[in-house]
Write a protein that holds these residues in place. Structure first.
Motif, PDB file in Angstrom:
ATOM      1  N   GLU A  43       9.462  -8.055 -11.835  1.00  0.00           N
ATOM      2  CA  GLU A  43       9.066  -6.919 -12.657  1.00  0.00           C
ATOM      3  C   GLU A  43       8.309  -7.418 -13.886  1.00  0.00           C
ATOM      4  O   GLU A  43       8.230  -8.614 -14.145  1.00  0.00           O
ATOM      5  N   ASP A  44       7.786  -6.488 -14.693  1.00  0.00           N
ATOM      6  CA  ASP A  44       7.037  -6.851 -15.890  1.00  0.00           C
ATOM      7  C   ASP A  44       7.889  -7.585 -16.914  1.00  0.00           C
ATOM      8  O   ASP A  44       7.392  -8.382 -17.682  1.00  0.00           O
ATOM      9  N   SER A  45       9.177  -7.318 -16.938  1.00  0.00           N
ATOM     10  CA  SER A  45      10.060  -7.905 -17.945  1.00  0.00           C
ATOM     11  C   SER A  45      10.645  -9.247 -17.497  1.00  0.00           C
ATOM     12  O   SER A  45      11.674  -9.670 -17.982  1.00  0.00           O
ATOM     13  N   TYR A  46       9.981  -9.913 -16.567  1.00  0.00           N
ATOM     14  CA  TYR A  46      10.415 -11.210 -16.023  1.00  0.00           C
ATOM     15  C   TYR A  46      11.748 -11.130 -15.298  1.00  0.00           C
ATOM     16  O   TYR A  46      12.395 -12.128 -15.081  1.00  0.00           O
ATOM     17  N   ALA A  47      12.159  -9.948 -14.934  1.00  0.00           N
ATOM     18  CA  ALA A  47      13.369  -9.766 -14.134  1.00  0.00           C
ATOM     19  C   ALA A  47      12.923  -9.553 -12.693  1.00  0.00           C
ATOM     20  O   ALA A  47      11.851  -9.025 -12.427  1.00  0.00           O
ATOM     21  N   SER A  48      13.740 -10.003 -11.768  1.00  0.00           N
ATOM     22  CA  SER A  48      13.392  -9.780 -10.364  1.00  0.00           C
ATOM     23  C   SER A  48      14.441  -8.890  -9.733  1.00  0.00           C
ATOM     24  O   SER A  48      15.625  -8.978 -10.045  1.00  0.00           O
ATOM     25  N   THR A  49      13.969  -8.026  -8.853  1.00  0.00           N
ATOM     26  CA  THR A  49      14.861  -7.117  -8.158  1.00  0.00           C
ATOM     27  C   THR A  49      14.673  -7.310  -6.656  1.00  0.00           C
ATOM     28  O   THR A  49      13.592  -7.675  -6.191  1.00  0.00           O
ATOM     29  N   GLN A  50      15.731  -7.058  -5.911  1.00  0.00           N
ATOM     30  CA  GLN A  50      15.673  -7.192  -4.465  1.00  0.00           C
ATOM     31  C   GLN A  50      14.632  -6.231  -3.913  1.00  0.00           C
ATOM     32  O   GLN A  50      14.487  -5.111  -4.404  1.00  0.00           O
ATOM     33  N   ALA A  51      13.899  -6.680  -2.901  1.00  0.00           N
ATOM     34  CA  ALA A  51      12.809  -5.858  -2.358  1.00  0.00           C
ATOM     35  C   ALA A  51      12.908  -5.752  -0.848  1.00  0.00           C
ATOM     36  O   ALA A  51      13.354  -6.671  -0.178  1.00  0.00           O
ATOM     37  N   THR A  52      12.472  -4.621  -0.348  1.00  0.00           N
ATOM     38  CA  THR A  52      12.365  -4.416   1.091  1.00  0.00           C
ATOM     39  C   THR A  52      10.884  -4.485   1.468  1.00  0.00           C
ATOM     40  O   THR A  52      10.017  -4.338   0.602  1.00  0.00           O
ATOM     41  N   PRO A  53      10.574  -4.687   2.742  1.00  0.00           N
ATOM     42  CA  PRO A  53       9.165  -4.701   3.142  1.00  0.00           C
ATOM     43  C   PRO A  53       8.447  -3.398   2.789  1.00  0.00           C
ATOM     44  O   PRO A  53       7.287  -3.426   2.370  1.00  0.00           O
ATOM     45  N   PHE A  54       9.136  -2.279   2.927  1.00  0.00           N
ATOM     46  CA  PHE A  54       8.511  -0.991   2.618  1.00  0.00           C
ATOM     47  C   PHE A  54       8.174  -0.887   1.130  1.00  0.00           C
ATOM     48  O   PHE A  54       7.092  -0.414   0.767  1.00  0.00           O
ATOM     49  N   GLN A  55       9.070  -1.328   0.259  1.00  0.00           N
ATOM     50  CA  GLN A  55       8.789  -1.303  -1.180  1.00  0.00           C
ATOM     51  C   GLN A  55       7.575  -2.167  -1.517  1.00  0.00           C
ATOM     52  O   GLN A  55       6.742  -1.782  -2.336  1.00  0.00           O
ATOM     53  N   CYS A  56       7.478  -3.323  -0.894  1.00  0.00           N
ATOM     54  CA  CYS A  56       6.334  -4.209  -1.136  1.00  0.00           C
ATOM     55  C   CYS A  56       5.040  -3.572  -0.643  1.00  0.00           C
ATOM     56  O   CYS A  56       3.997  -3.696  -1.282  1.00  0.00           O
ATOM     57  N   ARG A  57       5.112  -2.885   0.491  1.00  0.00           N
ATOM     58  CA  ARG A  57       3.925  -2.204   1.005  1.00  0.00           C
ATOM     59  C   ARG A  57       3.478  -1.113   0.034  1.00  0.00           C
ATOM     60  O   ARG A  57       2.285  -0.973  -0.248  1.00  0.00           O
ATOM     61  N   LEU A  58       4.427  -0.356  -0.523  1.00  0.00           N
ATOM     62  CA  LEU A  58       4.076   0.697  -1.480  1.00  0.00           C
ATOM     63  C   LEU A  58       3.482   0.128  -2.764  1.00  0.00           C
ATOM     64  O   LEU A  58       2.597   0.727  -3.363  1.00  0.00           O
ATOM     65  N   ARG A  59       3.973  -1.023  -3.185  1.00  0.00           N
ATOM     66  CA  ARG A  59       3.489  -1.653  -4.424  1.00  0.00           C
ATOM     67  C   ARG A  59       2.256  -2.522  -4.198  1.00  0.00           C
ATOM     68  O   ARG A  59       1.721  -3.088  -5.142  1.00  0.00           O
TER      69      ARG A  59
END
Length: 109
Positions: A43-59
């Motif tokens: 994320e922008d705040s240097y924090a990372s969050t768990q991601a799914t393939p669908f979320q990555c496709r949307l982003r």
């Protein structure tokens, strides 16, 4: 197989086991462990969050996971050990062993 086995073998290979400096023969750097974490998005705040393939496709970003290493090196006469240093990211293939969709049935997807 590469992520779970071969990466560790590459790090433990005699040619990659220890790196020495040409300028200071007392300095060395050694990778003691290597592994791939869980797929995530930074994320922008240097924090990372768990991601799914669908979320990555949307982003519009790569579905990837961090590559971590444990390192031992010398600083002067002192031996320093650093753990869980991120050295890069590895794209994750769908339904591979690191993918969050592994083992899910068609209904669960």
């Amino acid at each position: 197989h590469f992520v779970n086995t071969d990466m560790k073998l590459i790090v433990q290979a005699p040619s990659a086991c220890e790196i020495r400096s040409e300028h200071d023969p007392r300095f060395y750097l050694r990778y003691t462990n290597c592994w791939v974490g869980e797929p995530s998005v930074e994320e922008d705040s240097y924090a990372s969050t768990q991601a799914t393939p669908f979320q990555c496709r949307l982003r519009d970003c790569t579905y990837s996971a961090p590559i971590y290493v444990d390192v031992r090196y010398t600083r002067g006469r002192q031996i320093v050990v650093k753990r869980k240093i991120m050295i890069g990211r590895l794209p994750i293939m769908l339904r591979s062993s690191k993918c969050l969709l592994t083992g899910k049935t068609h209904r669960q997807l």
